[in-house]
Design an enzyme around this catalytic site. Sequence first.
Site, PDB file in Angstrom:
ATOM      1  N   HIS A 163       0.855  -1.190   0.000  1.00  0.00           N
ATOM      2  CA  HIS A 163       0.000   0.000   0.000  1.00  0.00           C
ATOM      3  C   HIS A 163       0.897   1.249   0.000  1.00  0.00           C
ATOM      4  O   HIS A 163       1.793   1.377   0.830  1.00  0.00           O
ATOM      5  CB  HIS A 163      -0.934   0.004   1.208  1.00  0.00           C
ATOM      6  CG  HIS A 163      -1.965   1.090   1.119  1.00  0.00           C
ATOM      7  ND1 HIS A 163      -3.171   0.930   0.456  1.00  0.00           N
ATOM      8  CD2 HIS A 163      -1.941   2.374   1.538  1.00  0.00           C
ATOM      9  CE1 HIS A 163      -3.845   2.060   0.495  1.00  0.00           C
ATOM     10  NE2 HIS A 163      -3.130   2.952   1.144  1.00  0.00           N
ATOM     11  N   ALA A 164       0.649   2.162  -0.928  1.00  0.00           N
ATOM     12  CA  ALA A 164       1.543   3.302  -1.109  1.00  0.00           C
ATOM     13  C   ALA A 164       1.597   4.192   0.128  1.00  0.00           C
ATOM     14  O   ALA A 164       0.579   4.439   0.773  1.00  0.00           O
ATOM     15  CB  ALA A 164       1.071   4.124  -2.307  1.00  0.00           C
ATOM     16  N   HIS A 213       0.093  11.970  -5.431  1.00  0.00           N
ATOM     17  CA  HIS A 213      -0.466  12.002  -4.074  1.00  0.00           C
ATOM     18  C   HIS A 213       0.658  11.869  -3.039  1.00  0.00           C
ATOM     19  O   HIS A 213       0.753  12.653  -2.094  1.00  0.00           O
ATOM     20  CB  HIS A 213      -1.490  10.866  -3.913  1.00  0.00           C
ATOM     21  CG  HIS A 213      -2.032  10.730  -2.533  1.00  0.00           C
ATOM     22  ND1 HIS A 213      -3.208  11.329  -2.135  1.00  0.00           N
ATOM     23  CD2 HIS A 213      -1.547  10.099  -1.428  1.00  0.00           C
ATOM     24  CE1 HIS A 213      -3.425  11.062  -0.856  1.00  0.00           C
ATOM     25  NE2 HIS A 213      -2.432  10.310  -0.404  1.00  0.00           N
ATOM     26  N   GLU A 214       1.513  10.876  -3.233  1.00  0.00           N
ATOM     27  CA  GLU A 214       2.568  10.617  -2.246  1.00  0.00           C
ATOM     28  C   GLU A 214       3.569  11.765  -2.184  1.00  0.00           C
ATOM     29  O   GLU A 214       3.991  12.170  -1.099  1.00  0.00           O
ATOM     30  CB  GLU A 214       3.293   9.301  -2.569  1.00  0.00           C
ATOM     31  CG  GLU A 214       2.404   8.066  -2.501  1.00  0.00           C
ATOM     32  CD  GLU A 214       1.625   7.948  -1.205  1.00  0.00           C
ATOM     33  OE1 GLU A 214       2.082   8.461  -0.164  1.00  0.00           O
ATOM     34  OE2 GLU A 214       0.539   7.354  -1.213  1.00  0.00           O
ATOM     35  N   HIS A 245       2.637  14.517   0.074  1.00  0.00           N
ATOM     36  CA  HIS A 245       3.017  14.310   1.483  1.00  0.00           C
ATOM     37  C   HIS A 245       4.475  14.722   1.710  1.00  0.00           C
ATOM     38  O   HIS A 245       4.808  15.416   2.667  1.00  0.00           O
ATOM     39  CB  HIS A 245       2.874  12.837   1.864  1.00  0.00           C
ATOM     40  CG  HIS A 245       1.459  12.349   1.984  1.00  0.00           C
ATOM     41  ND1 HIS A 245       0.522  12.987   2.761  1.00  0.00           N
ATOM     42  CD2 HIS A 245       0.838  11.256   1.461  1.00  0.00           C
ATOM     43  CE1 HIS A 245      -0.628  12.293   2.699  1.00  0.00           C
ATOM     44  NE2 HIS A 245      -0.460  11.258   1.911  1.00  0.00           N
ATOM     45  N   GLU A 298      -3.533  14.933   3.042  1.00  0.00           N
ATOM     46  CA  GLU A 298      -3.998  14.079   1.948  1.00  0.00           C
ATOM     47  C   GLU A 298      -4.377  14.879   0.704  1.00  0.00           C
ATOM     48  O   GLU A 298      -4.479  14.312  -0.386  1.00  0.00           O
ATOM     49  CB  GLU A 298      -5.198  13.234   2.398  1.00  0.00           C
ATOM     50  CG  GLU A 298      -4.909  12.310   3.575  1.00  0.00           C
ATOM     51  CD  GLU A 298      -3.768  11.328   3.330  1.00  0.00           C
ATOM     52  OE1 GLU A 298      -3.502  11.019   2.157  1.00  0.00           O
ATOM     53  OE2 GLU A 298      -3.134  10.902   4.309  1.00  0.00           O
ATOM     54  N   HIS A 347      -6.608   0.434   5.667  1.00  0.00           N
ATOM     55  CA  HIS A 347      -6.523   1.360   6.798  1.00  0.00           C
ATOM     56  C   HIS A 347      -7.138   0.816   8.071  1.00  0.00           C
ATOM     57  O   HIS A 347      -6.870   1.330   9.148  1.00  0.00           O
ATOM     58  CB  HIS A 347      -7.167   2.690   6.405  1.00  0.00           C
ATOM     59  CG  HIS A 347      -6.567   3.274   5.148  1.00  0.00           C
ATOM     60  ND1 HIS A 347      -6.780   2.707   3.901  1.00  0.00           N
ATOM     61  CD2 HIS A 347      -5.746   4.323   4.943  1.00  0.00           C
ATOM     62  CE1 HIS A 347      -6.111   3.393   2.979  1.00  0.00           C
ATOM     63  NE2 HIS A 347      -5.478   4.382   3.588  1.00  0.00           N
ATOM     64  N   TYR A 388      -9.495  11.351   4.191  1.00  0.00           N
ATOM     65  CA  TYR A 388      -9.604  11.270   2.728  1.00  0.00           C
ATOM     66  C   TYR A 388     -10.901  11.895   2.233  1.00  0.00           C
ATOM     67  O   TYR A 388     -10.949  12.465   1.153  1.00  0.00           O
ATOM     68  CB  TYR A 388      -9.501   9.814   2.259  1.00  0.00           C
ATOM     69  CG  TYR A 388      -8.214   9.143   2.669  1.00  0.00           C
ATOM     70  CD1 TYR A 388      -7.008   9.505   2.073  1.00  0.00           C
ATOM     71  CD2 TYR A 388      -8.199   8.167   3.661  1.00  0.00           C
ATOM     72  CE1 TYR A 388      -5.815   8.900   2.451  1.00  0.00           C
ATOM     73  CE2 TYR A 388      -7.002   7.554   4.040  1.00  0.00           C
ATOM     74  CZ  TYR A 388      -5.824   7.920   3.436  1.00  0.00           C
ATOM     75  OH  TYR A 388      -4.654   7.323   3.808  1.00  0.00           O
TER      76      TYR A 388
END
Length: 581
Positions: free
Chosen positions: A322-323, A352-353, A356, A380, A480, A490
Amino acid sequence: MGAEATTSSPEASRFLAETEAELLDLVTEQQRTEWVYQTHITPDTEALSSRSYARYVNTAVRRAKESTRFGPGELSPADRRKMTLLRLLLPIIAPDDPTESVELTRLVASMQGAYARGRHTPVGGAEPLDLQGLSRILAESRDPRLLADVWSGWHAVGRSIRPEFVRYVDLSNRGARGLGFADLGAMWRSKYDMEPEAFAREVDRLWSEVAPLYRSLHAYVRSRLVAVYGRDRVPEAGPIPSQFLGNMWAQSWESIYPLLAPPDADPGYDLTKLLVDRGTSVEQMVRYAERFFVSLGLPALPPSFWERSMFVRPRDREVVCHASAWDIDYVEDLRIKMCVEITAEDFQTIHHELGHNYYQRAYARQPFLFRDSAHDGFHEAVGDTIQLSVTPEYLVRIGLLDRAPDASRDIGLLLYRALEKVAFLPFGLAVDRWRWDVFSGAIPPADYNPTWWEIRRRYQGVVPPAPRSAEEFDAGAKYHVPSNVAYMRYFLAHVLQFQFHRALVRTAGIPGPLHRASIFGSEAAGRSLGEMLAMGMSREWPDALEAIAGERRMSTAGLLEYFAPLQRWLDEQNRSTPVGW
Ligand code: X8Z
Ligand code: ZN
C-alpha cells in the site's frame, strides 16, 4: 483559571524542549524500524518495529500526562497549542501496563502483516495472486463469475484479522480513556481544532452538499451497468453490486470508464496507454511528479529520496505494498514506498505521495510538535490538488500527448474525473462512520460485518456480491482498518483539493473552466501553496486554509463548480432513469 501568559515559564519551556527532543529521537528510531518491517516482513522485523513503536507511544503518553501540571497561566499561546497537540500526537494510545502496550503495537503490526500476505487463486487461475493482481482483474474483467470470485477471495483476508481487531479495539480504547478521551474514535475526532461533536456535524454538512451529485453519478453508472450485465445482475433501482465497479472497495470507479464513456464526448486518449507506449520507466513516473512540484518553485527532492525509496515490489520478500510517503528523520530523509505499475492510477498515486513529502519538507523548520499538516485532510489533499492539474493541456506540455481534445470532449473528461473523485466521497465517509461506532461500543463485535454493509449501502448505495455472514470481517479487507489509519482525512481531502485547486487557479490567473486549468509552472500558485505548507500545524487549520484559499471554512463550492457541467449532463441522461437506491 488565571490570566493567559504571553511567554512561558522557564520550567514549562524546559519541559517542552526536552519533550520535543526526546520524541524526535524516539520517532526517528520508530520510523526506521517500521520502514525495515514494511519493506521486509518477518517475525523479527515485526517484533523490533512493535517494540520501538511501543517505546515511542509510552513516552508520548507519559509526557502528555506530565504536561497537565502546567496551567494556561504559565504558557505562551504557541506552547499552549503544543501541550494540546502532545495529547493528540499519536493515532493510538497504549494502556499503562507495559505488557499491554507492546501487545497493542504488535497487534497492529500483525494485522498489517496478515493484510500484506493476503493471496487468492482466482477460479480457473493457476497461481495465487496478491491484492494488485486481484485488483487488476476487477478493473479489467467483465466476467461476472470471475469478478465475484476475486472479490470474495480477497475479502477472506478480513476474516483472519477479526480476532486481533477485537482485542485491538479494547486495548486502544483503554489507552485513549487514560488520556481523557471517551474512546479512540473520540480521540480521532478531537484533532480538528473544534469539539468532536461539531466535527461530526461538519462532516455531515459537507456530505449533504455533495450527495446529490453522487446520487446522479450512481444512477447513470447503474443504468449503464444494467445495459452491460443485465437486470438480473444489476437492479435498475437498487444498490449496485460492488464487484462491478472496477475496484475492490468500490471506492473509485475510473477503471470502468470504458463501459460508461459518452460516445460523442470521449476525449480519445488513455493515459495508461500513453505511458506504456512511451516505455515510461518507474523512475520516470516519479520524475514527472517531482517536475510538477519543481515547476511551482519548490525544491527538487534530495538524492537520498532516490536512493532509499522503494518503487518496485521486491521479488524475494514480503512487503507492505500500500503506497505511503515517509519522513524518517523529520527533516530531509524523505521516501516513498510503492509497488508502482505503469498505469494512470499509479501516475496519480505518485503525485499524491509526493504531496506528502513536499508538506513534510516544508514544515521541517517548525518545532517538532508542529511538524504535521494543519489537519490530516490537508496532508492528503496536497498531492491530489496537483492531480487535478493533470489536464490534457498539461500532458501536451510534458510531451505525453500530441494534441489536447477540444471542449466538445469535456463531458468525457469530467465523467472520468467524477469516477475518481465523486465516487470516492461516500466511501471516504463510510469507513470512519462505521469505525467511530465500533470504538464507542455502539457496534458490538457480533455486528461488525452486518453494520459495515448497512453503512456502505446507506452512503454508497453498494452491496456485496452475495449476502455476507456475521463471521466475515469485510472492513478488515481495507488497508486502513488493520493498519490503524483514520480514514475521514480522505473524505475531507476530496473536498479540500477542489477548494485548493480553485484558489490556486485564481492565484495563477488562469482563465477558463476549472477542469481545464493546470497550475503547472505557476510560481504564484507555488508561493501560496508553499506558504500554507510551511505553517505545518503551528496554527489552527482555518488560518492555514485562509493562507491558501482566503476562506476559513471547508467548502464544497470548488467541487460543485468543477462538476457543474457534468451535473447538468447527468440530469439529462437520468431523465427516464430511477435515482437513488
Ligand atoms: O491510502 C491512500 C494513499 C496513501 S495515504 C495511497 N489513499 C486512500 C486509499 O487508497 O484508500 C489515497 C486515496 C484514498
Ligand atoms: Zn496519503
